[in-house]
Design a protein around this motif. Structure first.
Motif, PDB file in Angstrom:
ATOM      1  N   ASN B 128      37.090  36.486  41.272  1.00  0.00           N
ATOM      2  CA  ASN B 128      38.285  37.331  41.345  1.00  0.00           C
ATOM      3  C   ASN B 128      38.938  37.569  40.009  1.00  0.00           C
ATOM      4  OD1 ASN B 128      38.509  37.749  44.185  1.00  0.00           O
ATOM      5  ND2 ASN B 128      38.868  35.548  44.327  1.00  0.00           N
ATOM      6  N   ASP B 129      38.547  36.811  39.037  1.00  0.00           N
ATOM      7  CA  ASP B 129      39.197  36.875  37.744  1.00  0.00           C
ATOM      8  C   ASP B 129      38.539  37.973  36.905  1.00  0.00           C
ATOM      9  OD1 ASP B 129      40.829  34.906  35.708  1.00  0.00           O
ATOM     10  OD2 ASP B 129      39.122  35.890  34.765  1.00  0.00           O
ATOM     11  N   HIS B 130      39.352  38.950  36.464  1.00  0.00           N
ATOM     12  CA  HIS B 130      38.788  40.088  35.739  1.00  0.00           C
ATOM     13  C   HIS B 130      38.148  39.685  34.419  1.00  0.00           C
ATOM     14  CE1 HIS B 130      41.674  42.513  38.351  1.00  0.00           C
ATOM     15  NE2 HIS B 130      40.493  43.011  38.613  1.00  0.00           N
ATOM     16  N   THR B 131      38.709  38.673  33.774  1.00  0.00           N
ATOM     17  CA  THR B 131      38.124  38.199  32.513  1.00  0.00           C
ATOM     18  C   THR B 131      36.749  37.596  32.771  1.00  0.00           C
ATOM     19  OG1 THR B 131      40.335  37.734  31.675  1.00  0.00           O
ATOM     20  CG2 THR B 131      38.495  36.679  30.529  1.00  0.00           C
ATOM     21  N   ASN B 132      36.641  36.769  33.788  1.00  0.00           N
ATOM     22  CA  ASN B 132      35.346  36.154  34.093  1.00  0.00           C
ATOM     23  C   ASN B 132      34.303  37.199  34.504  1.00  0.00           C
ATOM     24  OD1 ASN B 132      36.219  33.594  33.498  1.00  0.00           O
ATOM     25  ND2 ASN B 132      36.685  33.037  35.610  1.00  0.00           N
ATOM     26  N   ILE B 133      34.728  38.171  35.318  1.00  0.00           N
ATOM     27  CA  ILE B 133      33.805  39.247  35.710  1.00  0.00           C
ATOM     28  C   ILE B 133      33.261  39.941  34.461  1.00  0.00           C
ATOM     29  CG2 ILE B 133      33.723  41.606  36.645  1.00  0.00           C
ATOM     30  CD1 ILE B 133      33.836  40.224  39.048  1.00  0.00           C
ATOM     31  N   GLY B 134      34.163  40.284  33.551  1.00  0.00           N
ATOM     32  CA  GLY B 134      33.752  40.984  32.334  1.00  0.00           C
ATOM     33  C   GLY B 134      32.813  40.130  31.494  1.00  0.00           C
ATOM     34  N   ASP B 156      37.051  44.009  40.731  1.00  0.00           N
ATOM     35  CA  ASP B 156      36.474  45.284  40.309  1.00  0.00           C
ATOM     36  C   ASP B 156      35.978  45.223  38.859  1.00  0.00           C
ATOM     37  OD1 ASP B 156      35.947  47.963  39.823  1.00  0.00           O
ATOM     38  OD2 ASP B 156      38.061  48.587  39.843  1.00  0.00           O
ATOM     39  N   PRO B 157      34.675  45.409  38.641  1.00  0.00           N
ATOM     40  CA  PRO B 157      34.157  45.388  37.264  1.00  0.00           C
ATOM     41  C   PRO B 157      34.705  46.522  36.398  1.00  0.00           C
ATOM     42  CG  PRO B 157      32.374  45.120  38.849  1.00  0.00           C
ATOM     43  CD  PRO B 157      33.591  45.510  39.621  1.00  0.00           C
ATOM     44  N   LEU B 158      35.243  47.573  37.029  1.00  0.00           N
ATOM     45  CA  LEU B 158      35.767  48.694  36.246  1.00  0.00           C
ATOM     46  C   LEU B 158      37.265  48.580  35.995  1.00  0.00           C
ATOM     47  CD1 LEU B 158      33.744  51.743  37.624  1.00  0.00           C
ATOM     48  CD2 LEU B 158      33.359  50.401  35.543  1.00  0.00           C
ATOM     49  N   TYR B 159      37.866  47.471  36.415  1.00  0.00           N
ATOM     50  CA  TYR B 159      39.264  47.250  36.048  1.00  0.00           C
ATOM     51  C   TYR B 159      39.336  47.116  34.522  1.00  0.00           C
ATOM     52  CZ  TYR B 159      43.968  45.525  35.800  1.00  0.00           C
ATOM     53  OH  TYR B 159      45.283  45.394  35.469  1.00  0.00           O
ATOM     54  N   ARG B 160      40.411  47.642  33.923  1.00  0.00           N
ATOM     55  CA  ARG B 160      40.527  47.726  32.459  1.00  0.00           C
ATOM     56  C   ARG B 160      40.169  46.435  31.729  1.00  0.00           C
ATOM     57  NH1 ARG B 160      45.434  47.191  29.175  1.00  0.00           N
ATOM     58  NH2 ARG B 160      46.476  46.745  31.129  1.00  0.00           N
ATOM     59  N   ARG B 161      40.684  45.312  32.224  1.00  0.00           N
ATOM     60  CA  ARG B 161      40.443  44.034  31.556  1.00  0.00           C
ATOM     61  C   ARG B 161      38.961  43.640  31.623  1.00  0.00           C
ATOM     62  NH1 ARG B 161      41.877  40.472  27.883  1.00  0.00           N
ATOM     63  NH2 ARG B 161      41.000  38.448  28.320  1.00  0.00           N
TER      64      ARG B 161
END
Lengths: 272, 272
Positions: B128-134, B156-161
Protein backbone atom coordinates in the motif's frame (compact mmCIF):
# COMPACT_ATOMS: atom_id res chain seq x y z
CA UNK A 1 17.63 -1.23 39.56
CA UNK A 2 17.11 2.07 37.80
CA UNK A 3 15.76 5.07 39.59
CA UNK A 4 12.34 6.16 38.27
CA UNK A 5 12.24 9.94 38.25
CA UNK A 6 9.22 11.99 37.23
CA UNK A 7 10.24 15.21 35.49
CA UNK A 8 7.78 17.99 34.70
CA UNK A 9 10.07 20.84 33.67
CA UNK A 10 11.24 20.89 30.04
CA UNK A 11 14.34 22.83 31.13
CA UNK A 12 15.42 20.26 33.70
CA UNK A 13 19.15 19.82 33.00
CA UNK A 14 18.84 16.06 33.48
CA UNK A 15 16.99 15.96 30.14
CA UNK A 16 19.87 17.64 28.32
CA UNK A 17 20.76 14.51 26.31
CA UNK A 18 17.33 14.69 24.66
CA UNK A 19 16.99 18.36 23.76
CA UNK A 20 16.50 19.54 20.19
CA UNK A 21 16.48 16.09 18.58
CA UNK A 22 14.98 17.47 15.36
CA UNK A 23 17.89 19.87 14.84
CA UNK A 24 20.06 17.62 12.69
CA UNK A 25 22.99 20.04 12.48
CA UNK A 26 23.06 20.59 16.23
CA UNK A 27 22.80 16.90 17.09
CA UNK A 28 25.37 15.95 14.48
CA UNK A 29 27.91 18.11 16.32
CA UNK A 30 26.78 17.47 19.86
CA UNK A 31 26.38 13.72 19.98
CA UNK A 32 29.92 12.64 19.05
CA UNK A 33 31.36 15.52 21.14
CA UNK A 34 29.35 14.47 24.19
CA UNK A 35 29.93 10.78 23.57
CA UNK A 36 26.30 9.76 23.28
CA UNK A 37 23.79 8.54 20.75
CA UNK A 38 20.01 8.16 20.89
CA UNK A 39 18.22 4.83 20.57
CA UNK A 40 14.50 5.13 19.84
CA UNK A 41 11.79 2.57 20.49
CA UNK A 42 11.76 -0.63 22.47
CA UNK A 43 13.32 -2.89 19.85
CA UNK A 44 16.24 -0.62 19.03
CA UNK A 45 16.94 0.12 22.72
CA UNK A 46 17.07 -3.59 23.50
CA UNK A 47 19.36 -4.23 20.55
CA UNK A 48 21.76 -1.48 21.66
CA UNK A 49 21.89 -3.05 25.11
CA UNK A 50 22.35 -6.56 23.71
CA UNK A 51 25.29 -5.18 21.75
CA UNK A 52 26.84 -4.06 25.03
CA UNK A 53 26.34 -0.30 24.87
CA UNK A 54 26.01 1.32 28.30
CA UNK A 55 22.86 3.36 28.91
CA UNK A 56 23.23 6.91 30.25
CA UNK A 57 19.51 7.38 30.85
CA UNK A 58 16.10 6.61 29.45
CA UNK A 59 13.17 8.97 28.77
CA UNK A 60 9.67 7.55 28.54
CA UNK A 61 6.03 8.26 29.12
CA UNK A 62 4.29 6.45 31.98
CA UNK A 63 2.46 3.95 29.79
CA UNK A 64 5.78 2.52 28.57
CA UNK A 65 7.05 1.64 32.03
CA UNK A 66 5.50 -1.84 32.01
CA UNK A 67 6.87 -2.67 28.56
CA UNK A 68 10.36 -1.63 29.60
CA UNK A 69 10.07 -2.98 33.16
CA UNK A 70 12.76 -5.66 32.80
CA UNK A 71 15.19 -3.14 31.31
CA UNK A 72 14.43 -0.67 34.08
CA UNK A 73 14.88 -3.32 36.76
CA UNK A 74 18.23 -4.36 35.39
CA UNK A 75 19.90 -1.02 34.84
CA UNK A 76 21.79 1.44 37.00
CA UNK A 77 20.87 4.40 34.73
CA UNK A 78 18.18 6.92 35.70
CA UNK A 79 14.82 6.63 33.99
CA UNK A 80 12.91 9.88 33.45
CA UNK A 81 9.17 9.57 33.10
CA UNK A 82 7.51 12.52 31.44
CA UNK A 83 4.11 13.46 30.02
CA UNK A 84 3.90 13.04 26.22
CA UNK A 85 3.61 16.78 25.64
CA UNK A 86 6.68 17.43 27.77
CA UNK A 87 8.60 14.83 25.73
CA UNK A 88 7.54 16.74 22.64
CA UNK A 89 8.66 20.08 24.05
CA UNK A 90 12.09 18.69 24.98
CA UNK A 91 12.81 16.70 21.83
CA UNK A 92 10.96 18.85 19.30
CA UNK A 93 8.73 16.07 17.98
CA UNK A 94 5.97 13.71 18.96
CA UNK A 95 7.72 10.59 20.25
CA UNK A 96 5.40 7.86 18.94
CA UNK A 97 7.76 5.10 19.83
CA UNK A 98 7.28 5.99 23.48
CA UNK A 99 10.80 5.41 24.76
CA UNK A 100 14.14 7.07 24.06
CA UNK A 101 17.47 6.04 25.51
CA UNK A 102 20.70 7.97 25.61
CA UNK A 103 23.50 5.48 25.10
CA UNK A 104 27.22 5.86 25.66
CA UNK A 105 29.38 5.70 22.53
CA UNK A 106 32.44 3.48 22.50
CA UNK A 107 35.72 4.20 20.76
CA UNK A 108 35.54 2.87 17.19
CA UNK A 109 37.88 0.00 16.40
CA UNK A 110 40.78 0.63 14.04
CA UNK A 111 40.12 -0.50 10.47
CA UNK A 112 43.19 -2.70 10.67
CA UNK A 113 41.74 -4.65 13.57
CA UNK A 114 38.50 -5.35 11.72
CA UNK A 115 40.38 -6.49 8.63
CA UNK A 116 42.25 -9.23 10.47
CA UNK A 117 39.28 -11.54 10.78
CA UNK A 118 36.99 -10.23 8.01
CA UNK A 119 36.56 -11.74 4.56
CA UNK A 120 33.74 -9.58 3.17
CA UNK A 121 33.87 -5.85 3.77
CA UNK A 122 31.68 -2.98 2.53
CA UNK A 123 33.36 0.39 2.03
CA UNK A 124 31.20 3.51 1.69
CA UNK A 125 32.43 6.76 0.15
CA UNK A 126 30.74 10.06 1.07
CA UNK A 127 27.37 8.55 1.97
CA UNK A 128 25.91 11.54 3.78
CA UNK A 129 22.28 10.60 3.94
CA UNK A 130 21.35 9.06 7.31
CA UNK A 131 18.54 7.01 5.79
CA UNK A 132 20.84 5.49 3.18
CA UNK A 133 23.56 4.77 5.77
CA UNK A 134 20.99 2.96 7.93
CA UNK A 135 19.53 1.01 5.01
CA UNK A 136 22.98 -0.08 3.82
CA UNK A 137 23.99 -1.22 7.31
CA UNK A 138 20.78 -3.24 7.63
CA UNK A 139 21.51 -5.03 4.36
CA UNK A 140 25.21 -5.44 5.14
CA UNK A 141 24.40 -7.11 8.45
CA UNK A 142 21.54 -9.23 7.12
CA UNK A 143 23.48 -10.44 4.10
CA UNK A 144 26.59 -11.44 6.00
CA UNK A 145 29.14 -8.71 5.39
CA UNK A 146 31.76 -8.97 8.14
CA UNK A 147 32.53 -5.26 8.54
CA UNK A 148 31.82 -1.79 7.14
CA UNK A 149 34.50 0.83 6.51
CA UNK A 150 33.59 4.50 6.03
CA UNK A 151 35.40 7.27 4.17
CA UNK A 152 36.12 10.17 6.56
CA UNK A 153 33.18 12.21 5.22
CA UNK A 154 30.43 9.60 5.58
CA UNK A 155 27.58 10.45 7.93
CA UNK A 156 27.36 9.01 11.44
CA UNK A 157 25.86 5.49 11.62
CA UNK A 158 24.85 6.19 15.23
CA UNK A 159 22.74 9.21 14.34
CA UNK A 160 19.14 8.53 15.48
CA UNK A 161 17.71 8.21 11.98
CA UNK A 162 20.48 5.84 10.81
CA UNK A 163 20.03 3.66 13.88
CA UNK A 164 16.26 3.52 13.34
CA UNK A 165 16.38 2.74 9.61
CA UNK A 166 19.02 0.08 10.24
CA UNK A 167 16.68 -1.50 12.83
CA UNK A 168 19.72 -1.64 15.10
CA UNK A 169 21.96 -3.35 12.53
CA UNK A 170 24.54 -0.60 13.11
CA UNK A 171 25.15 -2.39 16.43
CA UNK A 172 25.66 -5.83 14.94
CA UNK A 173 28.11 -5.30 12.11
CA UNK A 174 31.42 -3.76 13.25
CA UNK A 175 32.57 -0.61 11.50
CA UNK A 176 35.47 1.80 11.41
CA UNK A 177 36.46 5.05 9.71
CA UNK A 178 39.34 5.03 7.29
CA UNK A 179 42.23 7.46 7.84
CA UNK A 180 42.30 9.57 4.72
CA UNK A 181 40.70 9.01 1.36
CA UNK A 182 41.47 7.32 -0.88
CA UNK A 183 44.80 6.71 0.95
CA UNK A 184 42.96 4.76 3.65
CA UNK A 185 42.21 2.07 1.07
CA UNK A 186 45.86 1.00 0.85
CA UNK A 187 45.91 -0.87 4.17
CA UNK A 188 42.77 -2.72 3.01
CA UNK A 189 44.54 -3.94 -0.09
CA UNK A 190 47.65 -4.72 1.96
CA UNK A 191 45.49 -6.93 4.18
CA UNK A 192 44.80 -9.11 1.14
CA UNK A 193 41.47 -7.69 -0.03
CA UNK A 194 40.48 -7.25 -3.66
CA UNK A 195 38.96 -3.76 -3.92
CA UNK A 196 35.85 -3.91 -6.12
CA UNK A 197 34.21 -0.61 -7.11
CA UNK A 198 30.46 -0.88 -7.75
CA UNK A 199 29.48 1.31 -10.69
CA UNK A 200 26.63 1.57 -13.21
CA UNK A 201 29.29 2.10 -15.94
CA UNK A 202 28.52 -0.32 -18.77
CA UNK A 203 32.20 -0.84 -19.49
CA UNK A 204 32.65 -2.55 -16.14
CA UNK A 205 32.39 -6.32 -15.87
CA UNK A 206 29.21 -7.75 -14.36
CA UNK A 207 29.06 -9.26 -10.88
CA UNK A 208 28.56 -12.57 -12.59
CA UNK A 209 31.75 -12.20 -14.63
CA UNK A 210 33.83 -10.97 -11.70
CA UNK A 211 32.40 -13.69 -9.42
CA UNK A 212 33.37 -12.04 -6.12
CA UNK A 213 31.95 -15.00 -4.18
CA UNK A 214 34.95 -17.02 -5.32
CA UNK A 215 37.46 -14.49 -4.02
CA UNK A 216 39.19 -15.08 -0.73
CA UNK A 217 38.81 -11.51 0.55
CA UNK A 218 36.61 -8.86 -1.02
CA UNK A 219 36.11 -5.18 -0.19
CA UNK A 220 33.09 -3.82 -2.05
CA UNK A 221 33.18 -0.05 -2.55
CA UNK A 222 29.93 1.94 -2.79
CA UNK A 223 29.38 5.61 -3.57
CA UNK A 224 26.53 7.90 -2.62
CA UNK A 225 23.12 8.08 -4.33
CA UNK A 226 23.39 10.17 -7.45
CA UNK A 227 27.08 10.68 -8.09
CA UNK A 228 28.32 7.23 -7.15
CA UNK A 229 32.02 6.67 -6.46
CA UNK A 230 34.41 9.52 -7.19
CA UNK A 231 36.96 9.25 -9.95
CA UNK A 232 39.82 8.85 -7.48
CA UNK A 233 37.98 6.11 -5.62
CA UNK A 234 37.39 4.30 -8.92
CA UNK A 235 41.07 4.73 -9.76
CA UNK A 236 42.09 3.24 -6.42
CA UNK A 237 40.03 0.07 -6.96
CA UNK A 238 41.44 -3.19 -8.30
CA UNK A 239 38.44 -3.76 -10.52
CA UNK A 240 35.09 -2.24 -11.41
CA UNK A 241 31.94 -4.26 -11.23
CA UNK A 242 28.35 -3.59 -12.24
CA UNK A 243 24.90 -5.06 -11.80
CA UNK A 244 23.47 -5.74 -15.28
CA UNK A 245 20.49 -3.46 -16.06
CA UNK A 246 17.42 -4.33 -18.11
CA UNK A 247 14.48 -2.42 -19.68
CA UNK A 248 16.71 0.61 -20.38
CA UNK A 249 16.86 1.50 -16.66
CA UNK A 250 20.11 3.32 -15.91
CA UNK A 251 20.58 2.47 -12.24
CA UNK A 252 19.19 0.99 -9.06
CA UNK A 253 18.86 3.14 -5.96
CA UNK A 254 21.90 2.83 -3.72
CA UNK A 255 20.10 0.70 -1.12
CA UNK A 256 18.90 -1.82 -3.69
CA UNK A 257 22.30 -1.87 -5.44
CA UNK A 258 24.08 -2.45 -2.14
CA UNK A 259 21.73 -5.31 -1.23
CA UNK A 260 22.24 -7.06 -4.55
CA UNK A 261 26.01 -6.63 -4.41
CA UNK A 262 26.24 -7.83 -0.81
CA UNK A 263 24.19 -10.86 -1.73
CA UNK A 264 26.46 -11.62 -4.67
CA UNK A 265 29.62 -11.10 -2.61
CA UNK A 266 28.70 -12.64 0.70
CA UNK A 267 25.73 -14.92 0.40
CA UNK A 268 24.73 -15.59 -3.14
CA UNK A 269 26.55 -18.55 -4.50
CA UNK A 270 23.91 -20.28 -6.59
CA UNK A 271 25.30 -23.08 -8.66
CA UNK A 272 24.37 -23.01 -12.31
CA UNK B 1 3.22 22.60 -31.52
CA UNK B 2 1.78 23.19 -28.05
CA UNK B 3 0.00 26.35 -27.12
CA UNK B 4 1.85 28.35 -24.44
CA UNK B 5 -0.73 29.84 -22.12
CA UNK B 6 0.09 32.11 -19.21
CA UNK B 7 -2.29 31.54 -16.29
CA UNK B 8 -2.44 33.83 -13.26
CA UNK B 9 -5.58 32.68 -11.50
CA UNK B 10 -5.28 29.70 -9.16
CA UNK B 11 -8.95 28.92 -9.73
CA UNK B 12 -8.64 28.74 -13.52
CA UNK B 13 -10.50 25.54 -14.43
CA UNK B 14 -7.82 24.62 -16.94
CA UNK B 15 -5.53 23.86 -13.98
CA UNK B 16 -7.99 21.38 -12.52
CA UNK B 17 -5.74 18.36 -13.19
CA UNK B 18 -3.13 19.84 -10.83
CA UNK B 19 -5.24 20.92 -7.84
CA UNK B 20 -4.64 19.55 -4.36
CA UNK B 21 -1.71 17.30 -5.26
CA UNK B 22 -0.72 16.91 -1.60
CA UNK B 23 -4.12 15.47 -0.66
CA UNK B 24 -3.27 11.79 -1.10
CA UNK B 25 -6.79 10.53 -0.39
CA UNK B 26 -8.38 12.94 -2.84
CA UNK B 27 -5.88 12.26 -5.62
CA UNK B 28 -6.06 8.51 -5.06
CA UNK B 29 -9.77 8.65 -5.89
CA UNK B 30 -9.68 11.36 -8.53
CA UNK B 31 -6.84 10.28 -10.78
CA UNK B 32 -8.07 6.84 -11.83
CA UNK B 33 -11.66 8.17 -12.06
CA UNK B 34 -10.58 11.04 -14.32
CA UNK B 35 -8.16 8.87 -16.28
CA UNK B 36 -5.03 10.84 -15.55
CA UNK B 37 -1.77 10.62 -13.65
CA UNK B 38 0.87 13.21 -12.83
CA UNK B 39 4.47 13.03 -14.04
CA UNK B 40 6.86 15.31 -12.19
CA UNK B 41 10.20 16.63 -13.37
CA UNK B 42 11.87 16.64 -16.75
CA UNK B 43 13.26 13.11 -16.68
CA UNK B 44 10.04 11.43 -15.60
CA UNK B 45 7.93 13.43 -18.08
CA UNK B 46 10.22 12.43 -20.93
CA UNK B 47 10.10 8.80 -19.87
CA UNK B 48 6.28 8.82 -19.76
CA UNK B 49 6.25 10.22 -23.28
CA UNK B 50 8.85 7.73 -24.51
CA UNK B 51 6.59 5.00 -23.15
CA UNK B 52 3.81 6.34 -25.36
CA UNK B 53 1.53 7.98 -22.81
CA UNK B 54 -0.45 10.90 -24.24
CA UNK B 55 -0.05 14.24 -22.50
CA UNK B 56 -3.20 16.13 -21.45
CA UNK B 57 -1.33 19.29 -20.47
CA UNK B 58 1.83 20.57 -18.84
CA UNK B 59 2.27 23.08 -16.02
CA UNK B 60 5.57 24.86 -15.62
CA UNK B 61 7.24 28.04 -14.50
CA UNK B 62 8.75 30.29 -17.15
CA UNK B 63 12.35 29.32 -16.51
CA UNK B 64 11.60 25.70 -17.50
CA UNK B 65 10.34 26.58 -20.96
CA UNK B 66 13.78 26.34 -22.56
CA UNK B 67 14.55 22.99 -20.95
CA UNK B 68 11.26 21.57 -22.18
CA UNK B 69 11.30 23.41 -25.52
CA UNK B 70 11.57 20.29 -27.69
CA UNK B 71 8.70 18.64 -25.83
CA UNK B 72 6.59 21.77 -26.13
CA UNK B 73 7.34 22.08 -29.85
CA UNK B 74 6.35 18.52 -30.50
CA UNK B 75 3.10 18.28 -28.59
CA UNK B 76 -0.50 19.17 -29.28
CA UNK B 77 -1.31 19.56 -25.54
CA UNK B 78 -1.66 22.98 -23.90
CA UNK B 79 1.25 24.20 -21.76
CA UNK B 80 0.34 26.43 -18.84
CA UNK B 81 3.08 28.74 -17.60
CA UNK B 82 2.57 30.01 -14.08
CA UNK B 83 4.55 31.88 -11.45
CA UNK B 84 6.14 29.55 -8.84
CA UNK B 85 3.89 30.85 -6.06
CA UNK B 86 0.79 30.20 -8.17
CA UNK B 87 2.02 26.66 -8.84
CA UNK B 88 2.32 26.24 -5.09
CA UNK B 89 -1.19 27.57 -4.46
CA UNK B 90 -2.69 25.21 -7.02
CA UNK B 91 -0.78 22.05 -6.15
CA UNK B 92 -0.32 22.62 -2.42
CA UNK B 93 3.47 22.34 -2.44
CA UNK B 94 6.60 23.98 -3.72
CA UNK B 95 7.25 22.36 -7.11
CA UNK B 96 11.08 22.16 -7.06
CA UNK B 97 11.21 20.03 -10.14
CA UNK B 98 9.77 22.90 -12.12
CA UNK B 99 7.52 20.98 -14.48
CA UNK B 100 4.43 18.84 -14.00
CA UNK B 101 2.57 16.99 -16.71
CA UNK B 102 -0.89 15.52 -16.61
CA UNK B 103 -0.78 12.29 -18.61
CA UNK B 104 -3.61 10.17 -19.95
CA UNK B 105 -3.92 6.70 -18.41
CA UNK B 106 -4.31 3.70 -20.66
CA UNK B 107 -6.38 0.60 -19.95
CA UNK B 108 -4.24 -1.92 -18.09
CA UNK B 109 -3.47 -5.13 -19.95
CA UNK B 110 -5.05 -8.34 -18.72
CA UNK B 111 -2.72 -10.47 -16.59
CA UNK B 112 -3.20 -13.34 -19.02
CA UNK B 113 -1.81 -11.29 -21.89
CA UNK B 114 1.33 -10.41 -19.94
CA UNK B 115 1.87 -14.02 -18.94
CA UNK B 116 2.03 -15.25 -22.53
CA UNK B 117 5.48 -13.87 -23.22
CA UNK B 118 6.87 -13.43 -19.70
CA UNK B 119 9.28 -15.79 -17.95
CA UNK B 120 10.00 -13.81 -14.74
CA UNK B 121 7.11 -12.14 -12.98
CA UNK B 122 6.88 -10.29 -9.66
CA UNK B 123 3.60 -10.49 -7.77
CA UNK B 124 2.89 -8.02 -4.96
CA UNK B 125 0.30 -8.59 -2.26
CA UNK B 126 -1.21 -5.60 -0.42
CA UNK B 127 1.72 -3.25 -0.95
CA UNK B 128 0.00 0.00 0.00
CA UNK B 129 2.94 2.28 0.41
CA UNK B 130 3.57 4.39 -2.70
CA UNK B 131 7.28 4.68 -1.96
CA UNK B 132 7.68 0.92 -1.67
CA UNK B 133 5.65 0.32 -4.84
CA UNK B 134 7.90 2.73 -6.73
CA UNK B 135 11.11 1.25 -5.32
CA UNK B 136 10.02 -2.31 -6.16
CA UNK B 137 9.10 -1.33 -9.73
CA UNK B 138 12.47 0.35 -10.18
CA UNK B 139 14.28 -2.81 -9.08
CA UNK B 140 11.96 -5.10 -11.05
CA UNK B 141 12.63 -3.16 -14.24
CA UNK B 142 16.37 -2.75 -13.65
CA UNK B 143 16.90 -6.40 -12.77
CA UNK B 144 15.02 -7.79 -15.73
CA UNK B 145 11.66 -8.94 -14.43
CA UNK B 146 9.31 -9.20 -17.41
CA UNK B 147 6.09 -8.09 -15.71
CA UNK B 148 4.53 -7.15 -12.37
CA UNK B 149 1.17 -8.42 -11.14
CA UNK B 150 -0.68 -6.70 -8.29
CA UNK B 151 -3.21 -8.04 -5.82
CA UNK B 152 -6.45 -6.01 -6.05
CA UNK B 153 -5.58 -3.99 -2.90
CA UNK B 154 -2.09 -2.82 -3.92
CA UNK B 155 -1.59 0.93 -4.25
CA UNK B 156 -1.52 2.66 -7.63
CA UNK B 157 1.85 2.50 -9.43
CA UNK B 158 0.90 5.66 -11.34
CA UNK B 159 0.40 7.73 -8.21
CA UNK B 160 2.85 10.68 -8.36
CA UNK B 161 5.06 9.45 -5.52
CA UNK B 162 5.32 5.92 -6.95
CA UNK B 163 6.20 7.26 -10.38
CA UNK B 164 8.88 9.52 -8.92
CA UNK B 165 10.50 6.90 -6.68
CA UNK B 166 10.47 4.42 -9.56
CA UNK B 167 12.29 7.03 -11.72
CA UNK B 168 9.73 6.21 -14.38
CA UNK B 169 10.29 2.45 -14.22
CA UNK B 170 6.52 2.03 -13.79
CA UNK B 171 6.37 2.94 -17.50
CA UNK B 172 8.93 0.38 -18.64
CA UNK B 173 7.85 -2.86 -17.00
CA UNK B 174 4.30 -3.89 -17.92
CA UNK B 175 1.89 -4.58 -15.08
CA UNK B 176 -1.64 -5.77 -14.45
CA UNK B 177 -4.04 -6.26 -11.55
CA UNK B 178 -5.14 -9.77 -10.67
CA UNK B 179 -8.86 -10.54 -10.49
CA UNK B 180 -9.42 -11.68 -6.95
CA UNK B 181 -6.97 -12.80 -4.32
CA UNK B 182 -5.59 -15.34 -3.96
CA UNK B 183 -7.84 -16.78 -6.69
CA UNK B 184 -6.14 -14.61 -9.28
CA UNK B 185 -2.98 -16.67 -8.78
CA UNK B 186 -4.50 -19.77 -10.39
CA UNK B 187 -4.24 -18.49 -13.98
CA UNK B 188 -0.57 -17.68 -13.27
CA UNK B 189 0.10 -21.27 -12.28
CA UNK B 190 -1.97 -22.50 -15.21
CA UNK B 191 0.30 -20.48 -17.51
CA UNK B 192 3.20 -22.64 -16.39
CA UNK B 193 4.70 -20.47 -13.64
CA UNK B 194 6.13 -21.81 -10.40
CA UNK B 195 4.74 -19.58 -7.62
CA UNK B 196 7.52 -18.79 -5.14
CA UNK B 197 6.55 -16.99 -1.93
CA UNK B 198 9.34 -14.85 -0.45
CA UNK B 199 9.35 -15.12 3.34
CA UNK B 200 11.77 -14.55 6.22
CA UNK B 201 10.53 -17.86 7.73
CA UNK B 202 13.59 -19.95 8.58
CA UNK B 203 11.82 -23.16 7.67
CA UNK B 204 11.71 -22.08 4.03
CA UNK B 205 14.43 -23.17 1.63
CA UNK B 206 17.03 -20.56 0.65
CA UNK B 207 17.10 -18.92 -2.78
CA UNK B 208 20.28 -20.87 -3.38
CA UNK B 209 18.59 -24.19 -2.62
CA UNK B 210 15.50 -23.41 -4.68
CA UNK B 211 17.62 -22.06 -7.57
CA UNK B 212 14.81 -20.13 -9.29
CA UNK B 213 17.20 -19.06 -12.08
CA UNK B 214 17.05 -22.64 -13.36
CA UNK B 215 13.26 -22.64 -13.57
CA UNK B 216 11.56 -22.09 -16.88
CA UNK B 217 8.91 -19.69 -15.57
CA UNK B 218 8.94 -18.09 -12.11
CA UNK B 219 6.42 -15.85 -10.34
CA UNK B 220 7.98 -14.35 -7.23
CA UNK B 221 5.42 -13.32 -4.61
CA UNK B 222 6.20 -10.42 -2.24
CA UNK B 223 4.21 -9.12 0.73
CA UNK B 224 4.14 -5.67 2.30
CA UNK B 225 6.72 -4.26 4.71
CA UNK B 226 6.03 -5.52 8.19
CA UNK B 227 3.54 -8.34 7.83
CA UNK B 228 4.84 -9.93 4.66
CA UNK B 229 2.65 -12.32 2.68
CA UNK B 230 -0.66 -13.37 4.19
CA UNK B 231 -1.26 -16.95 5.28
CA UNK B 232 -3.58 -17.59 2.34
CA UNK B 233 -1.03 -16.21 -0.11
CA UNK B 234 1.63 -18.47 1.39
CA UNK B 235 -0.77 -21.41 1.13
CA UNK B 236 -1.41 -20.66 -2.53
CA UNK B 237 2.31 -20.74 -3.41
CA UNK B 238 4.09 -23.78 -4.83
CA UNK B 239 7.12 -23.23 -2.63
CA UNK B 240 8.47 -20.83 -0.01
CA UNK B 241 11.85 -19.28 -0.40
CA UNK B 242 14.00 -17.11 1.87
CA UNK B 243 17.11 -14.98 1.72
CA UNK B 244 19.57 -16.31 4.31
CA UNK B 245 20.10 -13.86 7.19
CA UNK B 246 23.33 -13.26 9.11
CA UNK B 247 24.36 -11.43 12.31
CA UNK B 248 21.02 -12.26 13.98
CA UNK B 249 19.15 -9.79 11.74
CA UNK B 250 15.55 -10.93 11.28
CA UNK B 251 14.73 -9.36 7.93
CA UNK B 252 15.67 -7.02 5.12
CA UNK B 253 13.41 -4.12 4.24
CA UNK B 254 10.98 -5.00 1.47
CA UNK B 255 12.85 -2.98 -1.16
CA UNK B 256 16.18 -4.65 -0.44
CA UNK B 257 14.59 -8.11 -0.22
CA UNK B 258 12.82 -7.58 -3.55
CA UNK B 259 16.05 -6.45 -5.23
CA UNK B 260 17.99 -9.48 -3.99
CA UNK B 261 15.23 -11.88 -4.99
CA UNK B 262 14.79 -10.31 -8.45
CA UNK B 263 18.53 -10.57 -8.97
CA UNK B 264 18.52 -14.23 -7.98
CA UNK B 265 15.48 -15.01 -10.14
CA UNK B 266 16.12 -12.94 -13.22
CA UNK B 267 19.73 -11.88 -13.45
CA UNK B 268 21.93 -13.61 -10.99
CA UNK B 269 23.24 -16.81 -12.31
CA UNK B 270 26.79 -16.91 -11.00
CA UNK B 271 28.46 -20.24 -11.56
CA UNK B 272 30.12 -21.74 -8.53
Amino acid sequence: MAELITVDDADDPRLHDYTGLTDVELRRRREPAEGLFIAEGEKVIRRAMDAGYAMRSMLLSAKWIDTMRDVIDELPAPVYTVAPDLAERVTGYHVHRGALASMQRRPLPAAGDLLKSARRVAIMESVNDHTNIGAIFRSAAALGMDAVLLSPDCADPLYRRSVKVSMGAVFSVPYARLDGWPGGLEPVRAAGFTLLALTPDERAATLDEVAPHRMERVALMLGAEGGGLSRRALAAADDRVRIPMAHGVDSLNVGAAAAVAFYAVATGRPTA
